[in-house]
Design an enzyme around this catalytic site. Structure first.
Site, PDB file in Angstrom:
ATOM      1  N   ASN A 288       2.766  29.508 -20.144  1.00 36.62           N
ATOM      2  CA  ASN A 288       2.636  28.914 -21.475  1.00 36.62           C
ATOM      3  C   ASN A 288       2.531  27.401 -21.370  1.00 36.62           C
ATOM      4  OD1 ASN A 288       2.540  28.680 -24.228  1.00 36.62           O
ATOM      5  ND2 ASN A 288       4.757  28.807 -24.511  1.00 36.62           N
TER       6      ASN A 288
ATOM      7  N   ASP B 289       4.528  21.586 -14.051  1.00 36.75           N
ATOM      8  CA  ASP B 289       5.226  22.560 -14.901  1.00 36.75           C
ATOM      9  C   ASP B 289       5.799  23.676 -14.015  1.00 36.75           C
ATOM     10  OD1 ASP B 289       6.311  23.833 -17.079  1.00 36.75           O
ATOM     11  OD2 ASP B 289       4.424  24.662 -17.818  1.00 36.75           O
TER      12      ASP B 289
ATOM     13  N   ASN C   4      15.544  22.447 -20.151  1.00 37.69           N
ATOM     14  CA  ASN C   4      15.729  23.776 -20.762  1.00 37.69           C
ATOM     15  C   ASN C   4      16.475  24.734 -19.840  1.00 37.69           C
ATOM     16  OD1 ASN C   4      13.516  24.041 -19.005  1.00 37.69           O
ATOM     17  ND2 ASN C   4      12.555  25.632 -20.238  1.00 37.69           N
TER      18      ASN C   4
ATOM     19  N   HIS D 112      10.583  31.806 -11.597  1.00 39.11           N
ATOM     20  CA  HIS D 112      11.183  32.985 -12.214  1.00 39.11           C
ATOM     21  C   HIS D 112      11.419  34.040 -11.144  1.00 39.11           C
ATOM     22  CE1 HIS D 112      10.990  31.717 -16.358  1.00 39.11           C
ATOM     23  NE2 HIS D 112       9.733  31.340 -16.195  1.00 39.11           N
TER      24      HIS D 112
HETATM   25  O1  DOR Z   1       5.171  28.671 -18.641  1.00 42.99           O
HETATM   26  C1  DOR Z   1       6.130  28.019 -19.014  1.00 42.99           C
HETATM   27  N1  DOR Z   1       7.331  28.125 -18.407  1.00 42.99           N
HETATM   28  N2  DOR Z   1       5.984  27.184 -20.047  1.00 42.99           N
HETATM   29  C2  DOR Z   1       7.024  26.541 -20.604  1.00 42.99           C
HETATM   30  O2  DOR Z   1       6.832  25.799 -21.529  1.00 42.99           O
HETATM   31  C3  DOR Z   1       8.387  26.769 -20.103  1.00 42.99           C
HETATM   32  C4  DOR Z   1       8.372  27.207 -18.697  1.00 42.99           C
HETATM   33  C5  DOR Z   1       9.687  27.748 -18.254  1.00 42.99           C
HETATM   34  O3  DOR Z   1      10.726  27.106 -18.483  1.00 42.99           O
HETATM   35  O4  DOR Z   1       9.715  28.816 -17.634  1.00 42.99           O
HETATM   36 ZN    ZN Z   2       6.148  23.466 -21.671  1.00 41.50          ZN
END
Ligand code: DOR
Ligand code: ZN
Length: 431
Positions: free
Chosen positions: A281, A308, A97, A312
């Site tokens: 998430n 995960d 992504n 950010h």
């Molecule tokens: O907390 C999350 N961050 N959940 C996700 O599914 C995507 C991820 C992100 O790409 O920042």
């Molecule tokens: Zn995810």
């Protein structure tokens, strides 16, 4: 050809062979040559004194967000794979992504080549499941696999369309790769930013109910049964999802699942005060859910731990809670957070933890690493399980510092990470 490497004086914990004892490890040409108490260094070998340290197969993380291309201010392939080896990970799987998403063979090839060039952790690309991750048209999976993709996923978003999910689970079998599903029913989560319940109500924030995850897991498990495809459920957070997974496992379906270090310990209470560092998430849930996913991991209903890792930028996490992005920076705290959540309180042995972070990921995904068996690639981590350290995000190798754990004192320090017999990370100080 590099010199043989002899790691001596340490305790070897390799659950893939039921090993937990003092032993030396000999590496020749980047592969494990021998493990045992009497294994000596051949002439000309390089020696590593592992006295006081534990030696295990390198950790494997099948769920990592690097942000290249498009989000290089958060993370690059280079910074992310350096953060990985600092956290003891010798292999990471990169989620697609990015901006644009990794949905073409050229993009997959780029991630793979860029990952190799860094010479830190192995970087294995996950291809997008749908073009542009829009959830409509399936990508050219065969071509993505030929370019090096090890799985497909629309993670960040769910594959919402049932027909598309069915076809993905059918088609991926040709290539023997899993579909990694971010299980979330979007109809139940509009505007949701944290766990649904009294805390969300008190804070005036919109909630994400457990059913949004568990409902999607239920559907996908049935589609795995229908097709025979390998479904891997990402970041399980809800106790009701565990029930669905148990149902699938009891029927012997090709269903595997992961849980993150944060969902194994932290609860929604951390969100109080509108703490955006705890916005993730799926959201942090309540104690009952934490206990259920922890127990599921112990019993093997959930197979593996995956971070995960979602870097950010500081400015983005400084926004109001509703507008801040979801995600926790995980690679450099994962092992220690799991030590705190699982091993310290006695839920799991150290060997059990290494299984869930190394051997099991290799086993479910068909990798030849995650073991110190003779002939395996020499991907190894050396660590001090009893040594503690204070989380200081300013010292992260990651480009981002978004963690709710700043200032926490955690057990278990990664001292050296070896990939293919080559030291790719060494802690400052000793070892
Ligand atoms: O907390 C999350 N961050 N959940 C996700 O599914 C995507 C991820 C992100 O790409 O920042
Ligand atoms: Zn995810």
């Amino acid at each position: 050809m590099s010199r043989p490497l002899h790691i001596y004086g340490g305790r070897v914990v390799d659950p893939s062979q039921g090993l937990d004892s003092p032993a030396a490890v000999l590496i020749v040409d980047g592969r494990i040559e021998a493990v045992g108490l009497g294994v000596e260094a051949p002439d000309g070998a390089e020696s590593i004194d592992a006295t006081g340290l534990t030696v295990s197969p390198g950790l494997i993380d099948v769920h990592v967000h690097l942000r290249e291309p498009g989000g290089e201010h958060k993370e690059t392939i280079a910074s992310g794979s350096r953060a990985a080896v600092a956290g003891g990970f010798t292999t990471i799987w990169a989620m697609p992504n990015t901006d644009p998403p990794i949905d073409s063979p050229a993009a997959v090839g780029y991630v793979r080549a860029a990952g190799r060039a860094v010479r830190a952790s192995r970087v294995m690309p996950i291809g997008a499941a749908s073009i542009g991750q829009k959830g409509e048209q399936m990508t050219e999976i065969g071509e993505l696999v030929a370019a090096g993709a090890v799985a497909v996923s629309d993670d960040g978003h769910p594959v919402h369309n049932s027909g598309l999910m069915r076809r993905l689970l059918e088609y991926t079998q040709t290539f023997d790769i899993p579909v990694l599903q971010h299980a979330e029913d979007p109809g139940l989560t509009p505007g949701g930013v944290m766990n649904e319940g009294p805390v969300a109500t008190a804070l005036g924030l919109r909630g994400i109910p457990n059913a949004a995850e568990a409902g999607m897991v239920a559907r996908d498990v049935l589609l795995s049964e229908l097709t025979g495809g390998h479904l891997h459920v990402c970041h399980v957070s809800a106790r009701q999802s565990v029930d669905q997974l148990l149902w699938a496992k009891e029927r012997g379906l090709r269903v595997t699942a992961e849980v993150t270090p944060h969902h194994l310990l932290l609860t929604e209470e951390l969100v109080r005060g509108y703490n955006t560092q705890a916005k993730v998430n799926p959201p942090l849930r309540v104690e009952e859910d934490v206990e259920a996913v922890r127990q599921a991991l112990v019993e093997g209903v959930i197979d593996v731990i995956a971070t995960d890792h979602a870097p950010h930028h500081y400015d983005e996490k400084e926004r109001e809670f509703d507008d801040a992005p979801f995600g926790i920076n995980g690679l450099e705290t994962a092992f220690s957070l799991c030590m705190k959540a699982l091993v310290e309180p006695g839920h799991m042995t150290l060997s059990g933890l290494i299984d869930r972070m190394s051997c099991a990921p290799a086993r479910i995904m068909g990798l030849d690493t995650g073991t110190l068996r003779q002939g395996a690639p020499a991907d190894i981590v050396l660590y001090a399980p009893d040594e503690s350290w204070t989380v200081d995000p300013a010292r992260f190798y990651s480009r981002s510092r978004n963690t709710p754990l700043a200032g926490w004192v955690l057990p278990g320090r990664i001292m050296r990470t070896i990939v293919s017999g080559e030291t790719r990370f060494e802690a400052e100080g000793d070892a």
